[in-house]
Enzyme design. Structure first.
Site, PDB file in Angstrom:
ATOM      1  N   GLU A  46     -25.554  14.466   6.592  1.00 24.60           N
ATOM      2  CA  GLU A  46     -25.169  15.244   7.755  1.00 24.60           C
ATOM      3  C   GLU A  46     -26.144  15.016   8.920  1.00 24.60           C
ATOM      4  O   GLU A  46     -25.719  14.860  10.078  1.00 24.60           O
ATOM      5  CB  GLU A  46     -25.133  16.737   7.413  1.00 24.60           C
ATOM      6  CG  GLU A  46     -24.161  17.097   6.310  1.00 24.60           C
ATOM      7  CD  GLU A  46     -24.803  17.123   4.928  1.00 24.60           C
ATOM      8  OE1 GLU A  46     -24.432  17.987   4.120  1.00 24.60           O
ATOM      9  OE2 GLU A  46     -25.693  16.266   4.671  1.00 24.60           O
ATOM     10  N   ARG A 181     -27.271  -1.427 -14.493  1.00 25.39           N
ATOM     11  CA  ARG A 181     -28.704  -1.132 -14.558  1.00 25.39           C
ATOM     12  C   ARG A 181     -29.210  -0.661 -13.191  1.00 25.39           C
ATOM     13  O   ARG A 181     -29.985   0.289 -13.090  1.00 25.39           O
ATOM     14  CB  ARG A 181     -29.495  -2.390 -14.954  1.00 25.39           C
ATOM     15  CG  ARG A 181     -29.569  -2.696 -16.430  1.00 25.39           C
ATOM     16  CD  ARG A 181     -30.553  -3.831 -16.670  1.00 25.39           C
ATOM     17  NE  ARG A 181     -30.558  -4.267 -18.067  1.00 25.39           N
ATOM     18  CZ  ARG A 181     -31.346  -5.213 -18.551  1.00 25.39           C
ATOM     19  NH1 ARG A 181     -32.186  -5.834 -17.740  1.00 25.39           N
ATOM     20  NH2 ARG A 181     -31.294  -5.548 -19.836  1.00 25.39           N
ATOM     21  N   THR A 193     -34.821  -3.539 -30.756  1.00 24.14           N
ATOM     22  CA  THR A 193     -34.422  -4.485 -29.716  1.00 24.14           C
ATOM     23  C   THR A 193     -35.645  -5.134 -29.081  1.00 24.14           C
ATOM     24  O   THR A 193     -35.630  -6.327 -28.752  1.00 24.14           O
ATOM     25  CB  THR A 193     -33.578  -3.767 -28.648  1.00 24.14           C
ATOM     26  OG1 THR A 193     -32.398  -3.249 -29.264  1.00 24.14           O
ATOM     27  CG2 THR A 193     -33.186  -4.710 -27.525  1.00 24.14           C
ATOM     28  N   LEU A 201     -35.805  -5.434 -19.433  1.00 24.42           N
ATOM     29  CA  LEU A 201     -35.111  -4.217 -18.998  1.00 24.42           C
ATOM     30  C   LEU A 201     -35.156  -4.009 -17.492  1.00 24.42           C
ATOM     31  O   LEU A 201     -35.033  -2.881 -17.009  1.00 24.42           O
ATOM     32  CB  LEU A 201     -35.656  -2.966 -19.706  1.00 24.42           C
ATOM     33  CG  LEU A 201     -35.507  -2.913 -21.227  1.00 24.42           C
ATOM     34  CD1 LEU A 201     -35.942  -1.543 -21.739  1.00 24.42           C
ATOM     35  CD2 LEU A 201     -34.105  -3.229 -21.697  1.00 24.42           C
ATOM     36  N   SER A 219     -40.812   5.210 -32.607  1.00 20.54           N
ATOM     37  CA  SER A 219     -41.356   6.338 -33.376  1.00 20.54           C
ATOM     38  C   SER A 219     -42.786   6.124 -33.819  1.00 20.54           C
ATOM     39  O   SER A 219     -43.619   7.038 -33.776  1.00 20.54           O
ATOM     40  CB  SER A 219     -40.475   6.616 -34.602  1.00 20.54           C
ATOM     41  OG  SER A 219     -39.204   7.066 -34.206  1.00 20.54           O
ATOM     42  N   GLY A 289     -29.798  -1.411 -30.231  1.00 23.67           N
ATOM     43  CA  GLY A 289     -29.213  -2.071 -31.383  1.00 23.67           C
ATOM     44  C   GLY A 289     -28.334  -1.121 -32.188  1.00 23.67           C
ATOM     45  O   GLY A 289     -28.156   0.053 -31.839  1.00 23.67           O
TER      46      GLY A 289
END
Length: 357
Positions: A46, A181, A193, A201, A219, A289
């Site tokens: 605006e 992406r 992966t 990435l 993890s 994956g």
């Protein structure tokens, strides 16, 4: 309003964490000014439209403002757009949709109406919501909209049994995936992966005024210190178990580490989405994956599937798209709503949503 939506599209890859917004000012059937929101901290749509009008030596008195999202009513990095429209003397404001941000949520239109200006909303609301589906998700659910991207053969295989997957789809499909992406706030993958493909990435196949946050679910902090995903920083590693030496090595490469363990010693995926929401992430593109894909589906984290299928057959021994448990009856299947099918070069792209999304 159609033109305003076209303008808003220009902020597709840059407006985050703000919504993509466009505005057109019309008087006597003629557009006298237009604008769009480019990036956080910059002028809102605006304000940009009003500035264009003033720059042309005109005013917005008596004009109708068509805006794709309700004008804001609060002070953020910029002043409230509702006040700017009132001060400019517009006669009418038409918003495609109400702002889902609790700081606005109807208050912008209410303030404009209280100033004696005619207001309306709901024009092309579906298109406006679709354009900002991630922002709406974050405002209403506290978590981003997650698209799960998969590249597979016609028989649903994403990699050979030995992990080789480059390249199943062709260059046109890869370029298209990079466009997804580019609009995403974060690209997410798993440690499997990272080990198998060593991905960067990053957005490379299309113009990228900014790079999305790179998120690795790891993890046990197994990401190698020389992994390509760490190049250039801007990476978040999400772990469940700490290892001081590995943490130090990853942080030395510029990675940020957060710990979100679940009862099984894995990363709590819904908690991760909430964390990304707190960081202002609107849209996530997951490129992972079979195992992580299955986990994201099972734990209710996936909103949309983006599937590229190549015209080839790989065979039963290869890896599938989703690591899901065996079913013994069809009542337990995961049903999808196909929203788009199209050819991308020699391949096909299917977009599907889960449940009622």
């Amino acid at each position: 309003m159609t033109r305003a939506l076209q303008l808003a599209q220009r902020g597709l890859n840059t407006a985050t964490p703000n919504p993509r917004v466009g505005c057109v000012m019309v008087r006597d059937g003629k557009a006298i000014g237009e604008g769009w929101h480019e990036k956080a901290g910059g002028p809102h749509a605006e304000a940009a439209a009003l500035a264009q009008i003033v720059g042309a030596g005109d005013t917005a008195v008596g004009a109708t403002a068509y805006v794709t999202l309700e004008p804001c009513s609060h002070f953020g990095r910029t002043p409230p757009c509702a006040d700017a429209l009132i001060e400019a003397g517009v006669a009418r404001v038409v918003a495609a949709m109400q702002d889902p941000n609790p700081l606005v949520a109807g208050q912008g239109l209410a303030r404009i109406s209280a100033a004696g200006i005619e207001v309306a909303s709901g024009l092309l609301v579906a298109e406006a919501r679709e354009l900002n589906i991630g922002f709406v998700s974050r405002m209403t659910r506290g978590r981003p909209w997650l698209r799960l991207k998969v590249a597979a053969s016609l028989d649903g295989k994403t990699a050979l049994n030995n992990g080789v997957s480059q390249w199943i789809t062709g260059p046109d499909a890869r370029r298209d995936a990079h466009a997804w992406r580019a609009r995403s706030c974060a690209v997410l993958t798993g440690i499997g992966t990272v080990k198998d493909d060593n991905p960067r990435l990053t957005v490379r196949e299309v113009a990228a005024p900014r790079q999305p946050l790179k998120v690795v679910i790891d993890s046990r902090l197994e990401t190698p210190a020389d992994a390509a995903v760490l190049d250039g920083g801007n990476v978040l590693i999400v772990a469940a178990q700490d290892d001081p030496a590995r943490s130090a090595a990853l942080r030395a490469r510029g990675a940020e580490i957060v710990f979100l363990p679940n009862a099984q010693g894995k990363v709590e995926l819904p908690a991760l989405l909430q964390e990304l929401g707190r960081r202002g992430i609107n849209e996530v593109l997951a490129e992972a994956g079979t195992r992580l894909n299955g986990s994201l589906l099972r734990e209710g984290c996936v909103d949309e599937l983006l599937i590229y299928q190549a015209p080839m057959l790989i065979g039963d021994a290869a890896r599938g798209m989703f690591g899901l448990a065996e079913l013994t009856e069809l009542a337990g299947v995961c049903r999808l709503n196909i929203i788009e099918r199209r050819s991308v070069g020699a391949d096909f792209r299917i977009r599907a949503r889960l449940g009622q999304a």
